[in-house]
Design a protein around this motif. Structure first.
Motif, PDB file in Angstrom:
ATOM      1  N   SER A 145      50.246  35.337  49.246  1.00 47.51           N
ATOM      2  CA  SER A 145      50.413  36.445  48.303  1.00 47.51           C
ATOM      3  C   SER A 145      49.528  37.629  48.675  1.00 47.51           C
ATOM      4  CB  SER A 145      50.045  35.980  46.892  1.00 47.51           C
ATOM      5  OG  SER A 145      48.657  35.661  46.825  1.00 47.51           O
ATOM      6  N   GLY A 196      46.411  37.378  48.113  1.00 43.91           N
ATOM      7  CA  GLY A 196      45.248  37.159  47.260  1.00 43.91           C
ATOM      8  C   GLY A 196      44.131  36.470  48.013  1.00 43.91           C
ATOM      9  N   THR A 225      53.135  47.820  36.067  1.00 46.08           N
ATOM     10  CA  THR A 225      52.875  48.301  37.428  1.00 46.08           C
ATOM     11  C   THR A 225      53.963  49.255  37.902  1.00 46.08           C
ATOM     12  OG1 THR A 225      54.044  46.418  38.373  1.00 46.08           O
ATOM     13  CG2 THR A 225      51.677  46.167  38.027  1.00 46.08           C
ATOM     14  N   PRO A 261      54.197  42.951  42.819  1.00 48.10           N
ATOM     15  CA  PRO A 261      52.765  43.005  43.160  1.00 48.10           C
ATOM     16  C   PRO A 261      52.361  42.139  44.343  1.00 48.10           C
ATOM     17  CG  PRO A 261      53.043  42.965  40.784  1.00 48.10           C
ATOM     18  CD  PRO A 261      54.408  42.782  41.360  1.00 48.10           C
ATOM     19  N   ASP A 262      52.878  40.913  44.429  1.00 49.49           N
ATOM     20  CA  ASP A 262      52.501  40.048  45.549  1.00 49.49           C
ATOM     21  C   ASP A 262      53.023  40.560  46.888  1.00 49.49           C
ATOM     22  OD1 ASP A 262      51.072  38.362  43.940  1.00 49.49           O
ATOM     23  OD2 ASP A 262      52.412  36.633  44.136  1.00 49.49           O
ATOM     24  N   THR A 306      50.352  43.392  47.742  1.00 48.52           N
ATOM     25  CA  THR A 306      49.074  42.840  48.211  1.00 48.52           C
ATOM     26  C   THR A 306      49.263  42.013  49.476  1.00 48.52           C
ATOM     27  OG1 THR A 306      49.341  40.952  46.699  1.00 48.52           O
ATOM     28  CG2 THR A 306      48.015  42.811  45.916  1.00 48.52           C
ATOM     29  N   SER A 352      41.853  32.991  33.729  1.00 49.54           N
ATOM     30  CA  SER A 352      41.348  33.777  32.602  1.00 49.54           C
ATOM     31  C   SER A 352      40.817  32.870  31.493  1.00 49.54           C
ATOM     32  CB  SER A 352      42.454  34.696  32.067  1.00 49.54           C
ATOM     33  OG  SER A 352      43.592  33.939  31.674  1.00 49.54           O
ATOM     34  N   LYS A 405      42.390  38.005  40.105  1.00 47.71           N
ATOM     35  CA  LYS A 405      43.317  36.884  40.103  1.00 47.71           C
ATOM     36  C   LYS A 405      44.643  37.316  39.480  1.00 47.71           C
ATOM     37  CE  LYS A 405      45.211  32.779  39.565  1.00 47.71           C
ATOM     38  NZ  LYS A 405      45.771  32.008  40.678  1.00 47.71           N
ATOM     39  N   ARG A 406      45.754  36.931  40.142  1.00 49.44           N
ATOM     40  CA  ARG A 406      47.071  37.198  39.570  1.00 49.44           C
ATOM     41  C   ARG A 406      47.922  35.943  39.751  1.00 49.44           C
ATOM     42  NH1 ARG A 406      48.378  41.946  41.910  1.00 49.44           N
ATOM     43  NH2 ARG A 406      49.231  40.901  43.721  1.00 49.44           N
ATOM     44  N   PHE A 421      53.618  35.840  37.873  1.00 46.27           N
ATOM     45  CA  PHE A 421      53.598  37.275  37.579  1.00 46.27           C
ATOM     46  C   PHE A 421      53.587  38.112  38.850  1.00 46.27           C
ATOM     47  CE2 PHE A 421      51.334  35.303  33.885  1.00 46.27           C
ATOM     48  CZ  PHE A 421      52.377  35.464  32.983  1.00 46.27           C
ATOM     49  N   GLY A 422      52.834  37.658  39.848  1.00 47.87           N
ATOM     50  CA  GLY A 422      52.777  38.405  41.101  1.00 47.87           C
ATOM     51  C   GLY A 422      54.099  38.450  41.828  1.00 47.87           C
TER      52      GLY A 422
END
Length: 628
Positions: free
Chosen positions: A324, A326, A365, A399-400, A403, A499, A596-597, A601-602
């Motif tokens: 991802s 991340g 986003t 998003p992923d 990134t 979280s 962290k995502r 969601f990513g």
């Protein structure tokens, strides 16, 4: 990786094809495409019969078809695992044969437990010990390999163990990774009842005493077992856990505030450099990098690589990373680069689910996505040469993906000579629905929440590895042939990455956070690993988990919590602090401060069908499949 299955009939009639349905056999073969065979064991004058079915994915040593039978003793063995340490295995040897030879010398219960106490690596197994008329089975300490059980209450009492199930009206459950189970077949056949004996994991001795490990979901197992099945825990013999217990040391409030109160109004990257400027912290970071690097090394080198002629076609990749961009995935990729042969590409598998206009409007986003370069389209936009000719689309600019591309550039900077295959895996809603119906639902089962559906689908498409790569400016279709898939699971659970860990810390402090992390690792087998093993294994590939290497877990368990995470710091630094410091030390600067995502969601799969659902809700899309 293998697909293993054992059907036990406590009846005078041997199990036949109806006990192992064709759909389960098909699913087992997908896990083990290189060899498939079956064996039925019958014992004269005893009313029990066992059918063993083995399906092998060949990765190392000589191909060893399963089930394996010893002609002298009559013992039978099914093995789905990898020995990375603890038991010597040379490159030419096959670990199935090594473990089976050891088991065939066992005379006492303690001998069997000693064999499995010595293994470091993921495994599930079934071992029929003919002389004792008993069946041993279980999963490793973390449950990194799937094993399900099912009790059939119909006319003939049938007990089934399998790596994977099928959509069925009969209830399957995951075998708890709480220890090793033993079933006395002779006694069960005589009493017409099933008594499962569990030998639980115990942590290594401390001052001549042993500490019981977490027993996991035994209560759930008992709840869903029929009335003629009982569970008994045997504490008289020791099954030694492969890791040390968690260090639960805490600080008092004054020490805590002094230790952490120096980062206000300082940029994220500078905060990491401030930590690394401290000799103790830098030394600890290097220790962690070394331990994690060895874990990755074991997982990228423990496989057969064919000798390729010089001047031949480019080397094919053997290793892929669920990527991802991340902090977890990029650190694994950077460490894999240290050990994978330099001329061999590494596949970076990046999955994105098509964002509809409605989804884009509701996304926080939206503005950021518009500023990014558009992602490539789906495969329908190729000409006869396989080169993209039509315009690009931003539908997969999740998003992923953003990134991931940024992470790719960082990897190119720290390792410019490596061939990195960034595989853009684009999934439409239509394909998601079709593949969930055809394949994914039975792999996620017996789990069934919205979160299981989202992650199961995302991991299935990602590990399949079918997508697009950009080569010399051209976008081409690509399918990853790498049999090894590295994943970062286990990092969040050990380094306070979720979280909920921050919420727990704010409410209960370091003591409460320690309890939460201990619980996270104790339940990772039932919440994550069985599902992910089934999903990735469906493609004839093997999931490997560097963060759950026994040496890595013991190293992290030995540290007090404030050395691993600092949740008084803001998001993007405090969670998984040790991991971020390691990334910064390796030159992965931008990735080291990414918040962290979650994958759902990513990748934007959570936005595709019903964004109002809660992760813990039962997923109606999984439940709507037809039942036999």
């Amino acid at each position: 990786m293998c697909g293993i299955c054992c059907v036990v009939s406590l009846s005078v009639h041997p199990p036949d094809g109806c006990f192992l349905k064709e759909d389960i056999l098909c699913n087992l073969r997908r896990r083990g495409p290189n060899s498939s065979q079956q064996l039925i064991k019958t014992v004269p004058q005893l009313p029990y019969h066992c059918l063993f079915s083995g399906h092998v994915l060949h990765l190392r040593g000589q191909l060893t078809p399963q089930p394996v039978e010893d002609p002298t003793s009559g013992n039978v063995f099914l093995w789905n695992g990898e020995i990375f340490s603890g038991v010597p295995v040379t490159a030419e040897e096959n670990d199935t044969q090594i473990i089976f030879r050891q088991l065939c010398t066992c005379r006492r219960e303690s001998d069997v437990l000693s064999v499995f106490s010595s293994i470091q690596g993921p495994w599930s197994f079934v071992f029929y010990q003919a002389s004792e008329h008993c069946l041993w089975f279980g999963r490793d300490f973390f449950g990194r390999r799937s094993l399900l059980w099912q009790f059939n209450k119909e006319a003939d009492k049938v007990f089934v163990l399998s790596s994977v199930s099928a959509v069925s009206g009969n209830l399957w459950q995951e075998v708890p990774a709480s220890g090793i189970f033993r079933l006395d077949l002779k006694a069960c056949a005589a009493s017409e009842a099933v008594t499962l004996t569990l030998y639980p994991w115990k942590y290594p001795s401390r001052q001549n005493a042993t500490e019981k490990a977490v027993l996991g979901d035994l209560n759930m197992a008992s709840k869903y077992s029929p009335s003629y099945v009982s569970l008994v825990v045997n504490d008289s013999h020791t099954l030694v856990a492969p890791v040390i217990p968690l260090n639960k040391e805490t600080l008092n409030t004054q020490e805590e505030s002094r230790l952490f109160d120096f980062t206000n109004n300082v940029a994220d990257v500078e905060v990491l450099q401030m930590f690394l400027a401290k000799h103790h912290k830098k030394e600890l970071v290097h220790q962690f990098i070394d331990v994690l690097s060895r874990a990755v090394e074991r997982r990228v080198l423990c496989l057969a690589r064919e000798a390729e002629m010089s001047g031949a076609a480019p080397r094919k990749p053997h290793v892929a990373v669920l990527f991802s961009g991340g902090i977890d995935s990029i650190l694994i990729a950077a460490l894999a680069d240290r050990h994978v042969p330099s001329e061999e590409p590494i596949d970076l598998l990046n999955v994105a689910f098509k964002v509809t206009d409605k989804g884009r409007q509701s996304s926080s986003t939206k503005k950021k996505s518009k500023e990014q370069k558009p992602s490539p389209p789906s495969q329908g936009c190729f000409d006869d040469t396989g080169i993209v000719k039509c315009g690009s689309s931003s539908s997969f600019n999740v998003p992923d993906r953003i990134t991931g591309k940024a992470g790719l550039e960082e990897l190119k900077t720290v390792s410019p000579s490596r061939s990195w295959n960034f595989v853009e895996i684009n999934v439409t809603l239509e394909e998601l629905k079709a593949m969930r119906q055809q394949h994914i639902s039975h792999l996620v089962y017996p789990l069934g929440t919205v979160l299981d559906d989202s992650i199961g689908c995302a991991v299935w498409f990602a590990s399949r590895g079918e997508g697009l790569i950009t080569s010399q400016g051209d976008i081409r279709p690509y399918k990853s042939v790498a049999k090894i898939v590295l994943t970062g699971i286990g990092a969040d659970e050990q380094l306070a990455g979720y979280s909920r860990h921050r919420a727990c810390f704010e409410k209960h402090g370091l003591e409460g956070l320690n309890e939460e992390l201990e619980m996270e690792l104790g339940r990772i087998s039932s919440r994550n690993l069985g599902r992910d093993d089934r999903v990735i294994g469906d493609h004839g590939k093997e999931a490997r988990f560097p963060f759950l290497d026994e040496e890595v877990v013991s190293f992290l368990n030995s540290l007090p919590i404030w050395e691993k995470a600092n949740l008084t710091l803001r998001r993007g630094i405090g969670e998984k602090l040790l991991l971020r410091l390691a990334a910064a030390e390796l030159g992965l600067t931008a990735s080291s401060v990414l918040p962290k995502r979650a994958m759902q969601f990513g990748s934007r799969i959570a936005k595709m069908e019903n964004s109002s659902e809660k992760a813990s809700d039962k997923c109606t899309r999984l439940q709507s499949l037809p039942v036999e």
